[in-house]
Design a protein around this motif. Structure first.
Motif, PDB file in Angstrom:
ATOM      1  N   SER A 173     -33.752 -45.598 -66.570  1.00  0.00           N
ATOM      2  CA  SER A 173     -32.337 -45.818 -65.872  1.00  0.00           C
ATOM      3  C   SER A 173     -31.294 -46.286 -67.202  1.00  0.00           C
ATOM      4  CB  SER A 173     -32.296 -46.910 -65.029  1.00  0.00           C
ATOM      5  OG  SER A 173     -32.432 -48.195 -65.644  1.00  0.00           O
ATOM      6  N   ARG A 194     -35.647 -40.002 -65.768  1.00  0.00           N
ATOM      7  CA  ARG A 194     -36.048 -40.668 -64.456  1.00  0.00           C
ATOM      8  C   ARG A 194     -37.560 -40.279 -64.168  1.00  0.00           C
ATOM      9  NH1 ARG A 194     -32.118 -42.469 -61.245  1.00  0.00           N
ATOM     10  NH2 ARG A 194     -29.916 -41.653 -61.496  1.00  0.00           N
ATOM     11  N   GLU A 341     -29.174 -46.378 -50.537  1.00  0.00           N
ATOM     12  CA  GLU A 341     -29.405 -45.212 -49.981  1.00  0.00           C
ATOM     13  C   GLU A 341     -30.258 -45.245 -48.850  1.00  0.00           C
ATOM     14  OE1 GLU A 341     -29.201 -42.298 -51.435  1.00  0.00           O
ATOM     15  OE2 GLU A 341     -28.223 -42.689 -53.270  1.00  0.00           O
ATOM     16  N   GLU A 382     -33.555 -35.207 -54.319  1.00  0.00           N
ATOM     17  CA  GLU A 382     -32.388 -34.970 -54.986  1.00  0.00           C
ATOM     18  C   GLU A 382     -32.404 -35.565 -56.463  1.00  0.00           C
ATOM     19  OE1 GLU A 382     -29.431 -37.181 -52.637  1.00  0.00           O
ATOM     20  OE2 GLU A 382     -29.401 -35.661 -51.305  1.00  0.00           O
ATOM     21  N   SER A 383     -33.453 -36.424 -56.774  1.00  0.00           N
ATOM     22  CA  SER A 383     -33.203 -37.199 -57.993  1.00  0.00           C
ATOM     23  C   SER A 383     -34.584 -37.329 -58.829  1.00  0.00           C
ATOM     24  CB  SER A 383     -32.513 -38.463 -57.893  1.00  0.00           C
ATOM     25  OG  SER A 383     -31.303 -38.500 -57.054  1.00  0.00           O
TER      26      SER A 383
END
Length: 400
Positions: A173, A194, A341, A382-383
């Motif tokens: 991060s 990530r 989230e 998504e990530s």
């Protein structure tokens, strides 16, 4: 490209998240047309200096090295310190060694740095360091060793060698990059990489039905899987277990190995915690089967941590659409991420009442559990896909 990958543990026997992550990454790199070879220690008796096998068509080279985990701190230190020496000894005259375009090194451990330096110097290989623990800083933060102890200087030497050998360093991060840069402002070859996971949910018939085995058929199971050590502060989870005793249908399942297993077992016995079950490490297929049978994914990091870790175990929870519950060190951006989230609930370690109230909500409200789990899975897609990680690594390495 021909790429060597250096996890310090690997499948099929490892329960560590990064072993699974590296396997998924190797499969994705192969799908993209690259040759990915895993080079990893044997962790025990092996007649040959180097042994080759295949897992899901991924070539694995295991070099002979003593076991590391579960052996006590001194034996682990000796074994880890030998990683570069024993791997070099096994590889230097190996007729299949050839030339690698890149090496992907994973830290921890910090002890592959010398081997990476050799590959960089002799083969002009691009060295990508995936840095997931800023070690030994976290054990200094924890007060486990003194910053001026001989051991700290020993670790710092290998840590710096690890960084010096790397062409690029990937941290999980931006907050971790900022933290790292406070200690090493002169190192600028940093980027956010990530954690990743194969986002395909696991679906299989059960070889082991834990609900039936431990009479948990009507329970809501809070699950913790992975390393059970000082960095995770299992006392944090044990305090929650104790407070949750009033809810008879809430149960905690802890699976793994580490320095605080004895703490878990002794606390369970001393406080008569009949709402907790501990299991030693299982292989990855068994681990995935456990995830099919539980309701909430737990995580914990010690409050004295300064780095902003994203525990890899969370990705396994997210793959199976489990809501997430846990607490970490103050300032860790994981808290905001999970809460914003809607993927579960995260707090600062020590906010016991907030953690307890969130656990009660997840225990009592099935609709909330399901909704938070679905959100966790959405965020994963998504990530945190392995496709995104592989693409970033190939792009970075390709610029050499």
């Amino acid at each position: 490209m021909r790429i060597a990958m250096f996890p310090d543990d690997y499948l099929p026997d490892s329960t560590l998240v990064h072993a699974k992550m590296f396997h998924e990454l190797a499969i994705e790199l192969k799908r993209l047309g690259h040759e990915a070879i895993i080079i990893t220690p044997s962790h025990g008796k092996q007649a040959e200096h180097l042994k080759i096998d295949f897992i899901d068509d991924i070539e694995v080279w295991r070099f002979r090295n003593p076991p590391m985990r579960g052996q006590g701190k001194i034996k682990r230190l000796i074994s880890e310190s030998l990683l570069s020496y024993n791997s070099y000894r096994a590889l230097k005259n190996f007729d299949k060694l050839g030339t690698f375009d890149a090496c992907i090194n994973y830290s921890p451990s910090i002890f592959f740095g010398a081997l990476m330096h050799w590959f960089k110097k002799k083969q002009n290989a691009y060295i990508y360091l995936i840095l997931r623990d800023i070690f030994p800083q976290w054990v200094i933060d924890e007060g486990i060793i003194s910053p001026r102890s001989p051991l700290a200087y020993y670790f710092r030497f290998f840590e710096k060698l690890n960084y010096k050998s790397a062409n690029s360093i990937g941290l999980m991060s931006q907050a971790n990059i900022d933290y790292f840069s406070k200690f090493y402002p002169h190192i600028s070859n940093l980027q956010v990489l990530r954690n990743w996971a194969d986002i395909t949910p696991y679906n299989s018939s059960l070889d082991r039905n834990i609900r039936k085995e431990f009479s948990l058929e009507n329970k809501v199971i809070f699950f913790y899987g992975g390393n059970i050590g000082h960095a995770q502060d299992m006392g944090n989870i044990l305090r929650l277990v104790k407070k949750m005793k009033v809810h008879k249908n809430a149960h905690f399942l802890l699976v793994g190995q580490g320095d605080e297993v004895d703490l878990v077992l002794k606390t369970k016995l001393r406080d008569n915690l009949d709402n907790i079950t501990f299991l030693p490490s299982v292989n990855q297929d068994q681990y995935k089967q456990l995830l099919l049978q539980v309701d909430v994914g737990l995580f914990s990091l010690a409050k004295t941590h300064k780095a902003h870790n994203f525990p890899g175990k969370l990705l396994g929870y997210m793959v199976q659409s489990l809501p997430i519950l846990g607490s970490v060190n103050e300032g860790n951006d994981l808290i905001k991420f999970i809460n914003d989230e809607g993927a579960g609930n995260a707090f600062v370690n020590g906010e016991d009442e907030n953690l307890f109230n969130a656990a009660v909500l997840l225990f009592k409200n099935k609709s909330y559990r399901i909704a938070a789990g679905l959100q966790a899975n959405r965020v994963l897609k998504e990530s945190f896909s392995v496709e995104a990680a592989a693409a970033q690594l190939i792009e970075t390495i390709g610029k050499k």
